[in-house]
Design a protein around this motif. Structure first.
Motif, PDB file in Angstrom:
ATOM      1  N   ASP A 412       4.002   0.793  -3.750  1.00  0.00           N
ATOM      2  CA  ASP A 412       2.580   0.959  -3.441  1.00  0.00           C
ATOM      3  C   ASP A 412       2.307   0.656  -1.969  1.00  0.00           C
ATOM      4  O   ASP A 412       1.456   1.293  -1.343  1.00  0.00           O
ATOM      5  CB  ASP A 412       1.737   0.033  -4.333  1.00  0.00           C
ATOM      6  N   GLU A 413       3.048  -0.295  -1.422  1.00  0.00           N
ATOM      7  CA  GLU A 413       2.858  -0.655  -0.011  1.00  0.00           C
ATOM      8  C   GLU A 413       3.274   0.501   0.905  1.00  0.00           C
ATOM      9  O   GLU A 413       2.585   0.803   1.892  1.00  0.00           O
ATOM     10  CB  GLU A 413       3.690  -1.905   0.329  1.00  0.00           C
ATOM     11  N   GLU A 414       4.385   1.155   0.578  1.00  0.00           N
ATOM     12  CA  GLU A 414       4.814   2.312   1.371  1.00  0.00           C
ATOM     13  C   GLU A 414       3.771   3.427   1.302  1.00  0.00           C
ATOM     14  O   GLU A 414       3.471   4.074   2.306  1.00  0.00           O
ATOM     15  CB  GLU A 414       6.149   2.836   0.848  1.00  0.00           C
ATOM     16  N   MET A 415       3.232   3.632   0.109  1.00  0.00           N
ATOM     17  CA  MET A 415       2.247   4.704  -0.063  1.00  0.00           C
ATOM     18  C   MET A 415       0.979   4.403   0.723  1.00  0.00           C
ATOM     19  O   MET A 415       0.383   5.287   1.349  1.00  0.00           O
ATOM     20  CB  MET A 415       1.922   4.870  -1.561  1.00  0.00           C
ATOM     21  N   ALA A 416       0.568   3.148   0.732  1.00  0.00           N
ATOM     22  CA  ALA A 416      -0.647   2.763   1.451  1.00  0.00           C
ATOM     23  C   ALA A 416      -0.497   2.964   2.955  1.00  0.00           C
ATOM     24  O   ALA A 416      -1.484   3.226   3.660  1.00  0.00           O
ATOM     25  CB  ALA A 416      -0.993   1.306   1.149  1.00  0.00           C
ATOM     26  N   ALA A 417       0.743   2.872   3.449  1.00  0.00           N
ATOM     27  CA  ALA A 417       0.994   3.008   4.885  1.00  0.00           C
ATOM     28  C   ALA A 417       1.422   4.420   5.280  1.00  0.00           C
ATOM     29  O   ALA A 417       1.805   4.654   6.430  1.00  0.00           O
ATOM     30  CB  ALA A 417       2.067   2.010   5.317  1.00  0.00           C
ATOM     31  N   ALA A 418       1.337   5.373   4.363  1.00  0.00           N
ATOM     32  CA  ALA A 418       1.888   6.712   4.596  1.00  0.00           C
ATOM     33  C   ALA A 418       1.273   7.400   5.816  1.00  0.00           C
ATOM     34  O   ALA A 418       1.978   8.003   6.627  1.00  0.00           O
ATOM     35  CB  ALA A 418       1.703   7.577   3.362  1.00  0.00           C
ATOM     36  N   GLU A 419      -0.045   7.300   5.969  1.00  0.00           N
ATOM     37  CA  GLU A 419      -0.696   8.000   7.081  1.00  0.00           C
ATOM     38  C   GLU A 419      -0.304   7.401   8.427  1.00  0.00           C
ATOM     39  O   GLU A 419      -0.228   8.114   9.432  1.00  0.00           O
ATOM     40  CB  GLU A 419      -2.216   7.966   6.902  1.00  0.00           C
ATOM     41  N   THR A 420      -0.042   6.110   8.454  1.00  0.00           N
ATOM     42  CA  THR A 420       0.394   5.467   9.691  1.00  0.00           C
ATOM     43  C   THR A 420       1.857   5.785   9.984  1.00  0.00           C
ATOM     44  O   THR A 420       2.228   6.078  11.130  1.00  0.00           O
ATOM     45  CB  THR A 420       0.221   3.941   9.587  1.00  0.00           C
TER      46      THR A 420
END
Length: 494
Positions: A412-420
């Motif tokens: 979930d952490e990777e997904m939350a940072a996807a746009e960055t």
């Protein structure tokens, strides 16, 4: 044949990838000197020496990417076929050297600047890029008005020309309309050549493609081969597929997975195959065309997706076959076939129903204009089968199961940072992020070369709302089983 082909008298040389189907006709038409090699690629050198760089590419009917160079390398000509069936990249170093390659991986670590060579163009140091393929139908002012009376004859000739081969060949028989049409036209040619009629299909047991391909194989009398894969096997192959495919585009990767297994099977038996690739871009076969509001919008959308072929269907078909040393040929994308079908009045292509049309001509399904040309020659269950994209017909629920396996690999952490993490074309799902991560392992900094459909899928960029597709794929896959006897017919209503 052996390459490069070098003319010792002039020092000119050519390296070519592909096939020039009309090379003999060109040699005769232009009174070219006798061939020294017998290779179809030699005609490129012959045309270059007679007409110069501007007189080569537009005369060719085939699938190609080539580079011609003079003896000391101070002058050259590079060109790519009309719709990018064969790949080509161009790179430059800071020292001013120019490189060409069929795959991104060959020059991504060598060149300081890399670009995809556009389809339908040629290049010389003096002219830069020059567009040579500008058909009349590809204009906002175009109003195609032909009927379909000549389509079959032109397609038949393309199939015959593309049987030019000195190695055994076969047919990728998906069980869909397009490969059934190619198979129907191919059958008498194979009989004339007195060779086995090989056919190949891929899917999961009980899938629409496997079922329909068996029906069509029995009808054509082919020597038929199947590769049945599991979802877990598909998931395990994704890293290799992305390496060969050179993309992170999710719709393309899903479609490439069955192609990868199919090419593996096929390459163990033959070295060349014909396919039904490209028909949907000419006839409007994708199910979202059901929602096209009028003929003008229909034709405009055909033009849009046609110009993405080089990054989508053609890239998938070429990379997955060549990963296994297999050559794929595409009769529907023959220049003459494209010219004929794209000049058909789009009213023949409009969709107004499902399955067999009504007696009064209403209720026409997708690609009805093509289906009608082969009525009575292809089994009804295949002839009127609903269009399925590469990843859809091979299994009813394997894509959703695959997406779940991909999602397990992303936190979930990777997904939350996807746009960055990925500011260019940021992933919208864990499946998309998983693919992107694998792409970056091989092609870091090359993300600009990946075509991502507006809206996340082919239908997402259409100028009308569609009810068929989302980023995750086709909403109702059950409709793909219509008429094949593998599901209750009440369950397959669209």
């Amino acid at each position: 044949g052996k390459q490069p082909i070098v003319y010792e008298t002039t020092g000119n040389a050519v390296v070519a990838n592909g096939e020039m189907y009309n090379f003999r006709a060109l040699q005769k038409e232009h009174s070219l000197p006798p061939s020294l090699t017998g290779s179809d690629s030699e005609v490129v050198l012959q045309l270059y020496e007679k007409f110069g760089p501007a007189g080569v590419a537009d005369k060719l009917n085939g699938i190609f990417a080539f580079v011609v160079a003079n003896k000391d390398g101070t002058d050259c000509l590079a060109a790519r076929d009309h719709c990018g069936i064969k790949p080509l990249y161009m790179g430059k170093t800071d020292a001013g050297d120019v490189w060409f390659a069929s795959e991104l991986k060959a020059i991504s670590d060598i060149c300081d600047e890399v670009t995809e060579f556009p389809a339908g163009h040629y290049w010389t140091p003096a002219t830069g890029l020059v567009k040579y393929y500008s058909p009349s139908w590809d204009s906002d002012d175009a109003r195609p008005s032909n009927d379909t009376s000549n389509v079959r004859a032109v397609l038949q000739e393309a199939v015959r020309e593309q049987c030019m081969s000195d190695v055994p060949f076969g047919l990728l028989l998906s069980g869909g309309l397009d490969s059934a049409v190619v198979g129907t036209l191919l059958k008498p040619i194979v009989e004339e050549m007195d060779m086995p009629f090989w056919s190949f299909t891929v899917g999961q047991e009980g899938s629409p493609d496997i079922t329909a391909a068996r029906i069509m194989s029995e009808h054509l009398g082919t020597v038929h081969h199947e590769y049945q894969f599991t979802t877990e096997e598909a998931f395990a192959a994704i890293p290799k597929i992305i390496y060969h495919l050179e993309t992170y585009e999710p719709e393309l990767i899903r479609s490439a997975i069955p192609n990868f297994f199919l090419a593996k099977l096929t390459s163990s038996k033959v070295k060349m195959v014909l396919t039904g690739e490209g028909s949907d871009e000419l006839f409007g076969g994708y199910l979202y065309f059901r929602d096209a509001p009028d003929t003008q919008a229909f034709h405009k959308e055909l033009r849009r997706i046609f110009h993405h072929l080089h990054n989508v269907n053609c890239q998938r078909a070429d990379r997955m076959t060549m990963a296994w040393g297999l050559e794929g040929r595409v009769p529907f994308l023959d220049r003459n076939v494209i010219e004929e079908v794209m000049n058909v009045d789009p009213s023949y292509k409009m969709i107004s129903g499902l399955g067999v049309p009504n007696a009064d001509g209403t209720g026409r399904p997708e690609k009805c204009a093509l289906r009608e040309l082969f009525n009575g020659e292809i089994p009804e269950s295949v002839l009127w089968r609903t269009k399925a994209m590469q990843c859809e017909g091979v299994g009813m629920d394997w894509v959703s199961n695959l997406q779940a396996l991909c999602a397990e690999q992303v936190s979930d952490e990777e997904m939350a940072a996807a746009e960055t993490t990925y500011p260019i074309n940021p992933p919208h799902s864990k499946e998309e992020l998983f693919y992107r991560r694998l792409f970056e392992e091989h092609y870091h900094g090359m993300d600009k070369f990946v075509h991502v459909w507006e809206g996340g899928c082919r239908a997402g960029g259409a100028p009308w709302e569609n009810e068929a597709y989302t980023r995750a794929g086709l909403k109702n896959t059950a409709q793909l089983a219509r008429g094949l006897g593998i599901l209750d017919e009440d369950a397959v209503a669209a």
